[in-house]
Enzyme design. Sequence first.
Site, PDB file in Angstrom:
ATOM      1  N   GLN A 497     -37.968  55.172  36.798  1.00  0.00           N
ATOM      2  CA  GLN A 497     -37.962  56.486  36.203  1.00  0.00           C
ATOM      3  C   GLN A 497     -38.931  57.545  37.478  1.00  0.00           C
ATOM      4  O   GLN A 497     -38.426  58.432  37.495  1.00  0.00           O
ATOM      5  CB  GLN A 497     -38.862  56.340  34.976  1.00  0.00           C
ATOM      6  CG  GLN A 497     -39.237  57.626  34.402  1.00  0.00           C
ATOM      7  CD  GLN A 497     -38.153  58.762  34.167  1.00  0.00           C
ATOM      8  OE1 GLN A 497     -37.047  58.294  33.863  1.00  0.00           O
ATOM      9  NE2 GLN A 497     -38.434  60.260  34.031  1.00  0.00           N
ATOM     10  N   GLU A 498     -39.810  56.753  37.914  1.00  0.00           N
ATOM     11  CA  GLU A 498     -40.749  57.785  38.821  1.00  0.00           C
ATOM     12  C   GLU A 498     -39.890  58.020  39.951  1.00  0.00           C
ATOM     13  O   GLU A 498     -40.203  59.065  40.531  1.00  0.00           O
ATOM     14  CB  GLU A 498     -42.148  56.748  39.098  1.00  0.00           C
ATOM     15  CG  GLU A 498     -43.041  56.826  37.920  1.00  0.00           C
ATOM     16  CD  GLU A 498     -43.527  57.945  37.760  1.00  0.00           C
ATOM     17  OE1 GLU A 498     -43.545  59.059  38.608  1.00  0.00           O
ATOM     18  OE2 GLU A 498     -44.444  58.051  36.643  1.00  0.00           O
ATOM     19  N   SER A 499     -39.216  57.086  40.734  1.00  0.00           N
ATOM     20  CA  SER A 499     -38.735  57.349  42.004  1.00  0.00           C
ATOM     21  C   SER A 499     -37.424  57.013  42.489  1.00  0.00           C
ATOM     22  O   SER A 499     -36.949  57.403  43.473  1.00  0.00           O
ATOM     23  CB  SER A 499     -39.658  56.724  42.995  1.00  0.00           C
ATOM     24  OG  SER A 499     -39.448  55.174  42.876  1.00  0.00           O
TER      25      SER A 499
END
Length: 637
Positions: A497-499
């Site tokens: 999700q983050e990167s």
Amino acid sequence: MSAGILLGSVAYTSQAASVSDNVKQQRIDYQSAQKALDSRDVKAFERIRPKIADYPLTPYVDYRAFLIDLNERTPKEVHSFSKKYSELPFSSNLPFHYLSSLGRGKQWQTFLEYRPEPPRTQSLQCYYYRAQLAQGNKQVAWGGANQLWLNGNSIDDACDPLFKEWTKAKLRTDEVILDRMVLSFEKRNLSLLKYLAKLPSGDSAKAQAKKIIALYQKPETVGTYSRKSKVTEVNQKVVELAFQKLARQDTKKAVKVYPQVIKGQHYKEDKQQSLAEYVAFRLMNTDSEELANWRDLVLVNSDRSVLVERRIRLALQHSDWADVKKWIAVLSKDKQDSLRWQYWLARVEQSEGKDDEAKERLASLLGQRNFYSVAAAHALSKPIEYPVKQAKKSSSDITGFAGALERIDELIRVDKLEAAKTEWGFLLKRSTQEQVVSLASYAAGKKWHHLTVTATIKGKLWDYVDLRFPLAHQWWFDFYSKQRQVDKVTLMALARQESAMYSQARSPVGARGLMQLMPTTAKYTAKKLGDKYKGDASLYDVGTNIRLGSSYLKSLLEQYDNNRIFAFAGYNAGPNRVKRWRKRSAGNLDAYAFIESIPFKETRGYVQNVLMFETYYRNLLNINGEFLTKHELALRY
């Protein structure tokens, strides 16, 4: 093993060992060519060039060499070079650099020969209209000057000579100055407003400029200004902007002066509604019954779904099911039919004792790749199911991309991941939907994890779950999962999700690496671990990033008694906001209602995404687990 992983988005240890001596030498020669061009030594470059003629990255140094003395190139030469390298990303940048060099050199005839139509970039537009003026096309030049002038921000210095001549021609009228003041007001650019206020020549315009400055500085006078000012386009716009500024500063006062504002400037009904909605949005959490009633009278007539949906969430926050039903009915039909609001209508029906209707509605949501479909499955005690597609193994439809793929491969091998990412994006942009599927599959086979994910996003390949959720950096996730006693699936889902599994990711606010750590957070976490923080650049190292990211997530889980909903929300929005949201809901909500009531769209989607991503990763890894744990479901939020 770690040496291969530390390259970033791919592990290449075995491939790197197979690199031929010829390629190794070409890499050395390529760096020599780069150094020669750093010194603008074209002759030295030309001596090296034959040695790297078939090296995949040579087009990049050809481009650098071509840029030297670019303003001496003819349009024909530039067109020819662009055509030759049309499949490389820099081909789209060359026109900007060429036109900029011609503009700086005042080569106006050549400029217009190469670009007879207005460019998109502001600095190039400045040069374009200066070129038109130099060629005697005054009408075109003055029209361009007027268009460029009307900007609420500062304008590129390249326009200064154009504006100077335009002003000499007495075309910078007081009316145009006031129009730009309005735009500056809208951009909240007080310094530009003050500068512009000095420019009008007429007494009336000077007085108007002073009034606009005063209104900007004291928006609480907007009611009086609206009543006492003539109804003009300028006055209507500055009153609107001042009213919005007042609403941001003192919402209660904005409600009070609202009648004066709309009456004074004779706004039409649609503008009256939009101004009222601007205030109503800021009254979502008011404790005043009077203001809440005013807000609701505005929202019941709104066709802006974002406002009505925020009002539904307010009703959910108070567990007011009758209100939830009322406000869902205000939404447009297609919004009402979305899985989100169909799920909540089923919950309304449950609250009304209409269990059969609720079950039927929930059943209609099953089998979708969607958070609310999963929520419906949980409510009905059904297994989680969603559509899945598999990419074909054949890559015959991407054979024409061999050169680009070879360059991307070499860029990754020499650790130029940003350049590889740019090449990949340029390749996807010129690919068909079928080719994107094949490219995503190809990238997955090469273990280009982030590029695989990028392709699935570009192609909207939502059902290709194995491509969307690569099993990247398994060694590190396994290791730190055991070290931190945090579910490996949770770590992977959060990193995805983050990167999108890109080790070199950097957000606009400065978060870095796979798990998007802010340097201050990383430094604090390293200190807690008893480690020396090795600097912000270390966060691009996969192992370091997962070590610190997993530790920070662990601290959040411990803070929230292993509640992932709170931990994910805290990871995204910060623990202080989570504390505020929990205080607001006061333990009156279940897990799903709390997630829905999160006021930040980004954080709400973030929590839902990570929970869904865990589901996908569990299925891909054949790991059992619950969408929400019994502990998370039992808690009142």
